[in-house]
Design a protein around this motif. Sequence first.
Motif, PDB file in Angstrom:
ATOM      1  N   ALA A  62       5.089   8.106   2.594  1.00 55.14           N
ATOM      2  CA  ALA A  62       4.484   7.644   1.481  1.00 55.14           C
ATOM      3  C   ALA A  62       3.492   7.872   1.173  1.00 55.14           C
ATOM      4  CB  ALA A  62       4.417   5.427   1.947  1.00 55.14           C
ATOM      5  N   THR A  63       3.290   7.253   0.059  1.00 57.00           N
ATOM      6  CA  THR A  63       1.702   7.032  -0.883  1.00 57.00           C
ATOM      7  C   THR A  63       0.905   6.354  -0.378  1.00 57.00           C
ATOM      8  OG1 THR A  63       2.619   9.511  -2.012  1.00 57.00           O
ATOM      9  CG2 THR A  63       0.680   8.741  -2.499  1.00 57.00           C
ATOM     10  N   HIS A  64      -0.020   6.636  -0.174  1.00 57.70           N
ATOM     11  CA  HIS A  64      -1.122   5.359   0.379  1.00 57.70           C
ATOM     12  C   HIS A  64      -1.521   5.077  -1.015  1.00 57.70           C
ATOM     13  CE1 HIS A  64      -5.351   3.420   1.853  1.00 57.70           C
ATOM     14  NE2 HIS A  64      -4.878   2.684   1.878  1.00 57.70           N
ATOM     15  N   GLU A  65      -1.270   4.092  -2.103  1.00 56.39           N
ATOM     16  CA  GLU A  65      -1.774   4.158  -3.600  1.00 56.39           C
ATOM     17  C   GLU A  65      -2.254   2.295  -3.670  1.00 56.39           C
ATOM     18  OE1 GLU A  65       1.314   4.210  -5.901  1.00 56.39           O
ATOM     19  OE2 GLU A  65       1.890   6.112  -4.783  1.00 56.39           O
ATOM     20  N   ALA A  66      -3.113   1.827  -2.128  1.00 58.06           N
ATOM     21  CA  ALA A  66      -3.633   0.417  -2.506  1.00 58.06           C
ATOM     22  C   ALA A  66      -3.961  -0.359  -1.479  1.00 58.06           C
ATOM     23  CB  ALA A  66      -2.916  -0.811  -2.718  1.00 58.06           C
ATOM     24  N   PRO A  97       0.226  -1.330   0.227  1.00 58.36           N
ATOM     25  CA  PRO A  97       0.492  -0.016  -0.030  1.00 58.36           C
ATOM     26  C   PRO A  97       0.877   1.560  -0.502  1.00 58.36           C
ATOM     27  CG  PRO A  97      -0.020  -0.966   1.845  1.00 58.36           C
ATOM     28  CD  PRO A  97       0.573  -1.849   1.408  1.00 58.36           C
ATOM     29  N   PHE A  98       2.108   1.097   0.609  1.00 61.53           N
ATOM     30  CA  PHE A  98       3.078   2.290   0.284  1.00 61.53           C
ATOM     31  C   PHE A  98       4.334   2.408  -0.465  1.00 61.53           C
ATOM     32  CE2 PHE A  98      -0.038   2.299   4.521  1.00 61.53           C
ATOM     33  CZ  PHE A  98      -0.562   3.268   3.935  1.00 61.53           C
ATOM     34  N   PRO A  99       4.320   1.651  -1.300  1.00 64.86           N
ATOM     35  CA  PRO A  99       5.259   1.196  -2.516  1.00 64.86           C
ATOM     36  C   PRO A  99       6.735   2.119  -2.043  1.00 64.86           C
ATOM     37  CG  PRO A  99       3.377   1.934  -4.218  1.00 64.86           C
ATOM     38  CD  PRO A  99       3.254   2.126  -2.500  1.00 64.86           C
ATOM     39  N   ASP A 100       6.380   3.859  -2.274  1.00 61.00           N
ATOM     40  CA  ASP A 100       7.111   4.539  -2.451  1.00 61.00           C
ATOM     41  C   ASP A 100       7.755   5.122  -1.047  1.00 61.00           C
ATOM     42  OD1 ASP A 100       4.707   6.478  -1.506  1.00 61.00           O
ATOM     43  OD2 ASP A 100       5.197   8.085  -2.834  1.00 61.00           O
ATOM     44  N   LEU A 101       8.051   4.445  -0.040  1.00 60.62           N
ATOM     45  CA  LEU A 101       7.945   4.299   1.509  1.00 60.62           C
ATOM     46  C   LEU A 101       9.581   5.073   1.508  1.00 60.62           C
ATOM     47  CD1 LEU A 101       7.156   3.648   4.218  1.00 60.62           C
ATOM     48  CD2 LEU A 101       8.428   1.987   4.287  1.00 60.62           C
ATOM     49  N   THR A 102       9.876   5.874   2.042  1.00 61.31           N
ATOM     50  CA  THR A 102      10.928   6.697   2.265  1.00 61.31           C
ATOM     51  C   THR A 102      11.769   6.987   4.029  1.00 61.31           C
ATOM     52  OG1 THR A 102      10.634   8.076   0.346  1.00 61.31           O
ATOM     53  CG2 THR A 102      12.914   8.291   1.692  1.00 61.31           C
ATOM     54  N   ALA A 103      12.432   6.713   4.389  1.00 56.94           N
ATOM     55  CA  ALA A 103      12.837   6.012   5.429  1.00 56.94           C
ATOM     56  C   ALA A 103      13.987   8.057   5.959  1.00 56.94           C
ATOM     57  CB  ALA A 103      13.403   5.128   5.639  1.00 56.94           C
ATOM     58  N   ASP A 104      13.397   8.711   7.501  1.00 62.91           N
ATOM     59  CA  ASP A 104      14.858   9.748   7.350  1.00 62.91           C
ATOM     60  C   ASP A 104      14.988   9.229   8.480  1.00 62.91           C
ATOM     61  OD1 ASP A 104      16.173  11.975   7.563  1.00 62.91           O
ATOM     62  OD2 ASP A 104      13.985  12.978   7.470  1.00 62.91           O
ATOM     63  N   VAL A 105      15.767   8.943   8.781  1.00 66.80           N
ATOM     64  CA  VAL A 105      17.167   8.211  10.157  1.00 66.80           C
ATOM     65  C   VAL A 105      17.380   9.233  10.999  1.00 66.80           C
ATOM     66  CG1 VAL A 105      18.252   7.011  11.431  1.00 66.80           C
ATOM     67  CG2 VAL A 105      17.649   6.459   8.808  1.00 66.80           C
ATOM     68  N   ARG A 106      16.243   9.249  12.365  1.00 66.19           N
ATOM     69  CA  ARG A 106      16.700  11.070  12.785  1.00 66.19           C
ATOM     70  C   ARG A 106      17.389  10.469  13.989  1.00 66.19           C
ATOM     71  NH1 ARG A 106      12.342  14.101  11.828  1.00 66.19           N
ATOM     72  NH2 ARG A 106      13.743  15.885  12.786  1.00 66.19           N
ATOM     73  N   PRO A 163      -8.813   1.589   2.094  1.00 59.71           N
ATOM     74  CA  PRO A 163      -8.665   2.003  -0.023  1.00 59.71           C
ATOM     75  C   PRO A 163      -8.091   3.185  -0.129  1.00 59.71           C
ATOM     76  CG  PRO A 163     -11.427   1.704   0.155  1.00 59.71           C
ATOM     77  CD  PRO A 163     -11.094   1.310   1.924  1.00 59.71           C
ATOM     78  N   ALA A 164      -6.855   2.555  -1.055  1.00 63.15           N
ATOM     79  CA  ALA A 164      -6.554   3.341  -1.405  1.00 63.15           C
ATOM     80  C   ALA A 164      -7.013   5.520  -1.199  1.00 63.15           C
ATOM     81  CB  ALA A 164      -5.968   3.237  -3.239  1.00 63.15           C
ATOM     82  N   SER A 165      -6.546   5.987  -1.312  1.00 66.47           N
ATOM     83  CA  SER A 165      -6.607   7.573  -1.218  1.00 66.47           C
ATOM     84  C   SER A 165      -6.087   7.687  -2.050  1.00 66.47           C
ATOM     85  CB  SER A 165      -7.234   7.406   0.951  1.00 66.47           C
ATOM     86  OG  SER A 165      -5.243   8.145   1.299  1.00 66.47           O
ATOM     87  N   GLY A 166      -5.114   7.690  -2.156  1.00 70.08           N
ATOM     88  CA  GLY A 166      -3.582   8.912  -2.711  1.00 70.08           C
ATOM     89  C   GLY A 166      -3.115   9.751  -1.516  1.00 70.08           C
ATOM     90  N   ARG A 167      -3.495   9.698  -0.886  1.00 73.98           N
ATOM     91  CA  ARG A 167      -2.996  10.575   0.725  1.00 73.98           C
ATOM     92  C   ARG A 167      -1.447  10.405   1.175  1.00 73.98           C
ATOM     93  NH1 ARG A 167      -7.679  11.019   4.489  1.00 73.98           N
ATOM     94  NH2 ARG A 167      -9.327  12.230   2.914  1.00 73.98           N
ATOM     95  N   ARG A 168      -0.255  11.264   1.027  1.00 77.75           N
ATOM     96  CA  ARG A 168       0.649  10.805   1.516  1.00 77.75           C
ATOM     97  C   ARG A 168       0.517  11.632   2.933  1.00 77.75           C
ATOM     98  NH1 ARG A 168       5.261  10.395  -1.189  1.00 77.75           N
ATOM     99  NH2 ARG A 168       6.408  11.474   0.714  1.00 77.75           N
ATOM    100  N   VAL A 169       1.864  10.077   3.614  1.00 78.38           N
ATOM    101  CA  VAL A 169       1.806   9.965   5.127  1.00 78.38           C
ATOM    102  C   VAL A 169       2.894  10.402   5.513  1.00 78.38           C
ATOM    103  CG1 VAL A 169      -0.300   8.529   5.423  1.00 78.38           C
ATOM    104  CG2 VAL A 169       1.824   7.530   4.839  1.00 78.38           C
ATOM    105  N   LYS A 170       3.083  10.859   6.467  1.00 77.22           N
ATOM    106  CA  LYS A 170       4.548  10.727   7.762  1.00 77.22           C
ATOM    107  C   LYS A 170       3.726  10.680   8.979  1.00 77.22           C
ATOM    108  CE  LYS A 170       7.886  14.391   9.256  1.00 77.22           C
ATOM    109  NZ  LYS A 170       8.698  15.505   8.649  1.00 77.22           N
TER     110      LYS A 170
END
Length: 137
Positions: free
Chosen positions: A81-85, A55-64, A91-98
């Motif tokens: 990431a973006t909610h894509e599935a 559901p979040f295929p573009d998941l990116t980590a920022d190690v703090r 259901p996929a919302s297309g929203r960005r999450v942090k």
Amino acid sequence: METTEKSVVRRFYDIVGSGRPEDLDEICSPGLVGHAGAGSNLAELKASIGSFLEPFPDLTADVRYLVQEDDLISSWVSFTATHEADFAGVPASGRRVKFAEWDLFRIRDGKIVEITQYCDLFTIMSQIGALPTAAPA
């Protein structure tokens, strides 16, 4: 200077962000023990990460932060990431999450032998519209 153990943890997040959880064999012991969100072993860790990447295929980590004591590394990571599935029935919302995640790793001989993961699922669910954002007036 960064320790070998911290480099292994950074590589963990690089692999997660690459979308290839099968590459965790490179840095995880076959006898890995997992706790909480990590599952109980290496196969479950890979499956957990894989099911999150769908559901979040573009998941990116920022190690703090990476904090080390002996063979333990504590990490605080911010993900975007973006909610894509579908995720947890939403259901996929297309929203960005942090959201944030806290992980605790035990590293021995350059391999992750134990991992505990706590992910802020409440924030994710709220951001994808699964939870009400405010109480009615």
